[in-house]
Design a protein around this motif. Structure first.
Motif, PDB file in Angstrom:
ATOM      1  N   LEU A  22      -2.851  -5.652 -62.649  1.00  0.00           N
ATOM      2  CA  LEU A  22      -2.676  -4.857 -61.427  1.00  0.00           C
ATOM      3  C   LEU A  22      -3.844  -4.941 -60.478  1.00  0.00           C
ATOM      4  CD1 LEU A  22      -1.451  -2.045 -63.580  1.00  0.00           C
ATOM      5  CD2 LEU A  22      -0.295  -2.465 -61.431  1.00  0.00           C
ATOM      6  N   SER A  23      -4.979  -5.462 -60.956  1.00  0.00           N
ATOM      7  CA  SER A  23      -6.188  -5.229 -60.200  1.00  0.00           C
ATOM      8  C   SER A  23      -6.242  -6.011 -58.881  1.00  0.00           C
ATOM      9  CB  SER A  23      -7.386  -5.384 -61.130  1.00  0.00           C
ATOM     10  OG  SER A  23      -8.065  -6.489 -60.935  1.00  0.00           O
ATOM     11  N   ILE A  83      -3.279   3.842 -59.130  1.00  0.00           N
ATOM     12  CA  ILE A  83      -2.300   2.769 -59.057  1.00  0.00           C
ATOM     13  C   ILE A  83      -2.121   2.240 -60.469  1.00  0.00           C
ATOM     14  CG2 ILE A  83      -1.781   0.465 -58.161  1.00  0.00           C
ATOM     15  CD1 ILE A  83      -3.438   1.186 -55.679  1.00  0.00           C
ATOM     16  N   ILE A  84      -0.873   2.279 -60.956  1.00  0.00           N
ATOM     17  CA  ILE A  84      -0.638   1.951 -62.358  1.00  0.00           C
ATOM     18  C   ILE A  84       0.731   1.292 -62.528  1.00  0.00           C
ATOM     19  CG2 ILE A  84       0.299   4.280 -62.817  1.00  0.00           C
ATOM     20  CD1 ILE A  84      -1.817   2.128 -65.199  1.00  0.00           C
ATOM     21  N   GLY A  85       0.891   0.509 -63.592  1.00  0.00           N
ATOM     22  CA  GLY A  85       2.204  -0.063 -63.903  1.00  0.00           C
ATOM     23  C   GLY A  85       3.111   1.034 -64.442  1.00  0.00           C
ATOM     24  N   GLN A  86       4.384   1.004 -64.029  1.00  0.00           N
ATOM     25  CA  GLN A  86       5.329   2.008 -64.531  1.00  0.00           C
ATOM     26  C   GLN A  86       5.424   1.967 -66.048  1.00  0.00           C
ATOM     27  OE1 GLN A  86       8.530   0.490 -62.102  1.00  0.00           O
ATOM     28  NE2 GLN A  86       9.068   2.576 -61.531  1.00  0.00           N
ATOM     29  N   ASN A  87       5.227   0.762 -66.632  1.00  0.00           N
ATOM     30  CA  ASN A  87       5.285   0.635 -68.087  1.00  0.00           C
ATOM     31  C   ASN A  87       4.261   1.559 -68.759  1.00  0.00           C
ATOM     32  OD1 ASN A  87       3.551  -1.288 -66.753  1.00  0.00           O
ATOM     33  ND2 ASN A  87       3.118  -2.238 -68.716  1.00  0.00           N
ATOM     34  N   VAL A  88       3.033   1.516 -68.267  1.00  0.00           N
ATOM     35  CA  VAL A  88       1.964   2.341 -68.847  1.00  0.00           C
ATOM     36  C   VAL A  88       2.218   3.824 -68.559  1.00  0.00           C
ATOM     37  CG1 VAL A  88      -0.514   2.848 -68.749  1.00  0.00           C
ATOM     38  CG2 VAL A  88       0.275   0.480 -68.714  1.00  0.00           C
ATOM     39  N   PHE A  89       2.679   4.109 -67.340  1.00  0.00           N
ATOM     40  CA  PHE A  89       2.909   5.501 -66.933  1.00  0.00           C
ATOM     41  C   PHE A  89       4.053   6.136 -67.731  1.00  0.00           C
ATOM     42  CE2 PHE A  89       4.358   8.602 -63.528  1.00  0.00           C
ATOM     43  CZ  PHE A  89       3.356   9.517 -63.807  1.00  0.00           C
ATOM     44  N   GLY A 115       5.779  -2.266 -55.041  1.00  0.00           N
ATOM     45  CA  GLY A 115       6.338  -3.597 -54.751  1.00  0.00           C
ATOM     46  C   GLY A 115       5.505  -4.779 -55.237  1.00  0.00           C
ATOM     47  N   PHE A 116       4.573  -4.577 -56.150  1.00  0.00           N
ATOM     48  CA  PHE A 116       3.885  -5.733 -56.741  1.00  0.00           C
ATOM     49  C   PHE A 116       3.726  -5.520 -58.243  1.00  0.00           C
ATOM     50  CE2 PHE A 116      -0.427  -4.144 -57.553  1.00  0.00           C
ATOM     51  CZ  PHE A 116      -0.538  -3.064 -56.700  1.00  0.00           C
ATOM     52  N   ALA A 117       3.204  -6.543 -58.923  1.00  0.00           N
ATOM     53  CA  ALA A 117       3.017  -6.494 -60.387  1.00  0.00           C
ATOM     54  C   ALA A 117       4.330  -6.218 -61.116  1.00  0.00           C
ATOM     55  CB  ALA A 117       1.943  -5.472 -60.774  1.00  0.00           C
ATOM     56  N   VAL A 121      13.735  -4.069 -72.287  1.00  0.00           N
ATOM     57  CA  VAL A 121      13.601  -2.678 -72.692  1.00  0.00           C
ATOM     58  C   VAL A 121      13.254  -1.799 -71.484  1.00  0.00           C
ATOM     59  CG1 VAL A 121      12.139  -1.132 -74.096  1.00  0.00           C
ATOM     60  CG2 VAL A 121      13.001  -3.274 -75.062  1.00  0.00           C
ATOM     61  N   PHE A 122      12.453  -2.351 -70.557  1.00  0.00           N
ATOM     62  CA  PHE A 122      12.012  -1.559 -69.405  1.00  0.00           C
ATOM     63  C   PHE A 122      11.559  -2.498 -68.286  1.00  0.00           C
ATOM     64  CE2 PHE A 122       8.843   1.009 -67.076  1.00  0.00           C
ATOM     65  CZ  PHE A 122       9.575   2.160 -66.858  1.00  0.00           C
ATOM     66  N   GLU A 123      11.995  -2.227 -67.051  1.00  0.00           N
ATOM     67  CA  GLU A 123      11.564  -3.025 -65.890  1.00  0.00           C
ATOM     68  C   GLU A 123      10.466  -2.263 -65.175  1.00  0.00           C
ATOM     69  OE1 GLU A 123      13.554  -5.584 -63.842  1.00  0.00           O
ATOM     70  OE2 GLU A 123      15.441  -5.598 -64.969  1.00  0.00           O
ATOM     71  N   SER A 124       9.416  -2.978 -64.812  1.00  0.00           N
ATOM     72  CA  SER A 124       8.250  -2.283 -64.275  1.00  0.00           C
ATOM     73  C   SER A 124       7.694  -2.927 -63.014  1.00  0.00           C
ATOM     74  CB  SER A 124       7.164  -2.282 -65.361  1.00  0.00           C
ATOM     75  OG  SER A 124       5.979  -1.709 -64.880  1.00  0.00           O
ATOM     76  N   GLU A 125       7.027  -2.110 -62.201  1.00  0.00           N
ATOM     77  CA  GLU A 125       6.206  -2.617 -61.107  1.00  0.00           C
ATOM     78  C   GLU A 125       5.075  -1.602 -60.897  1.00  0.00           C
ATOM     79  OE1 GLU A 125       7.824  -1.765 -56.868  1.00  0.00           O
ATOM     80  OE2 GLU A 125       9.608  -1.953 -58.103  1.00  0.00           O
ATOM     81  N   ALA A 126       4.152  -1.927 -60.010  1.00  0.00           N
ATOM     82  CA  ALA A 126       3.050  -0.990 -59.756  1.00  0.00           C
ATOM     83  C   ALA A 126       3.572   0.238 -59.010  1.00  0.00           C
ATOM     84  CB  ALA A 126       1.966  -1.679 -58.928  1.00  0.00           C
ATOM     85  N   VAL A 127       3.043   1.398 -59.358  1.00  0.00           N
ATOM     86  CA  VAL A 127       3.399   2.639 -58.657  1.00  0.00           C
ATOM     87  C   VAL A 127       2.133   3.416 -58.313  1.00  0.00           C
ATOM     88  CG1 VAL A 127       5.727   3.037 -59.568  1.00  0.00           C
ATOM     89  CG2 VAL A 127       3.765   3.819 -60.894  1.00  0.00           C
TER      90      VAL A 127
END
Ligand code: PRP
Ligand code: ZN
Length: 295
Positions: free
Chosen positions: A16-17, A70-76, A96-98, A184-190
């Motif tokens: 994400l960085s 700013i974090i990936g939805q997966n981690v959140f 809209g990224f990662a 299992v899960f779709e993710s992007e940065a949030v």
């Protein structure tokens, strides 16, 4: 750090960085930071940046050590499912990224014919909560083995039969003799924020930043399109232009039959789009990038 400065947590290095720094830059914010430092400072606004491991960001924001992150939805989502906080942070908007997916992956030699095949198997993952929730939805009983990193080597080491891990290009799985078999899960940065009320100064800064982020995101695909066309073709062209509000129609000097049409198209403008415009009577078509936009 002063109370009045907005504190943003972003990932120090990793998936994400770069995207996070690019987003801040597009918002007109430049971050000064030393090598391997935990803090960064924004020059243009009273904003402090904390550089953290992605897995630590939800907790830092929830516990009010940072205002936003700013974090990936997966981690959140994993953090939310773990319910380790009384007042977890709240998702403000997708960025809209990662983009990536948390995927179930199995050794290439498996003939995977559905999730029931995982019954009784051991699955290694850094996302036990998301994995368990998915297994439950599938009605499958499997043992989830938590690993902090290097999940992809688990089957080779016989620690697990399959893995549930983040996939973006798929190169890591491939290099380890694994293949993705289910999403299992779709993710992007949030963007997330803590649930405490901000001071009026901080709230104003937060809103100003949100406005800039929204501006950056809407101008990403947006183009300024100019063309000449016969007056009679204006309704058809206006109708066709992708994501454009009412365009500007200008007289062409010395040519009363023709006009110039200028429009902001908020959706992608492709070569096909230009060919279609030509068919509708447009000529001298120009497509220009838009750097900034604010509603
Ligand atoms: C994930 C995953 C793989 C890699 C997959 O790690 O664990 O190592 O990305 O990417 P690829 O499909 O492009 O090969 P991540 O970047 O999330 O790092 P982290 O677990 O250390 O935070
Ligand atoms: Zn991580």
């Amino acid at each position: 750090m002063s109370e009045q400065r907005l504190r943003i947590a972003i990932q120090k290095s990793g998936r994400l960085s770069d995207g996070s720094f690019d987003l801040l830059k597009s918002c007109g914010l430049s971050v000064s930071r030393g090598r391997d430092k935990l803090y960064g400072r924004v020059q243009e606004m009273p904003i402090d940046i904390l550089l953290l491991r992605d897995d630590d960001i939800p907790e830092f924001v929830a516990d009010d050590a940072c205002d936003i992150g700013i974090i990936g939805q997966n981690v959140f989502e994993e953090e939310i499912l773990n319910e380790s906080h009384e007042a977890p942070a709240e998702e403000v908007m997708k960025l809209g990224f990662a983009h990536c997916r948390l995927m179930l992956a199995a050794p290439k030699e498996w003939c995977f014919d559905g999730s029931l095949m995982l019954e009784g198997k051991r699955i290694a993952t850094s996302y036990p909560a998301l994995t368990r929730a998915w297994l439950a939805r599938q009605g499958v009983n499997a043992k989830v083995v938590m690993m902090k990193g290097s999940v992809e080597v688990a089957p080779r080491l016989k620690i697990a039969d399959a893995v549930c891990d983040i996939v973006s290009t798929g190169a890591t799985l491939d290099a380890n003799g694994l293949k993705p078999v289910a999403t299992v899960f779709e993710s992007e940065a949030v963007l997330i924020r803590n649930r405490q009320e901000f001071s009026p100064e901080k709230q104003a800064m937060f809103e100003a930043l949100l406005k800039r982020i929204k501006g950056v995101m809407t101008s990403k695909d947006a183009k300024y399109v100019m063309m000449n066309a016969p007056r009679s073709a204006v309704p058809a062209i206006t109708e066709f232009l992708p994501g454009a509000d009412s365009p500007t129609i200008l007289e062409l000097a010395g040519n009363p039959e023709k006009v110039a049409i200028h429009a902001v198209c908020r959706e992608s403008v492709f070569w096909d789009t230009l060919e279609e415009l030509k068919k509708l009577g447009a000529s001298a078509i120009l497509v220009l990038p838009i750097e900034k936009m604010m509603a």
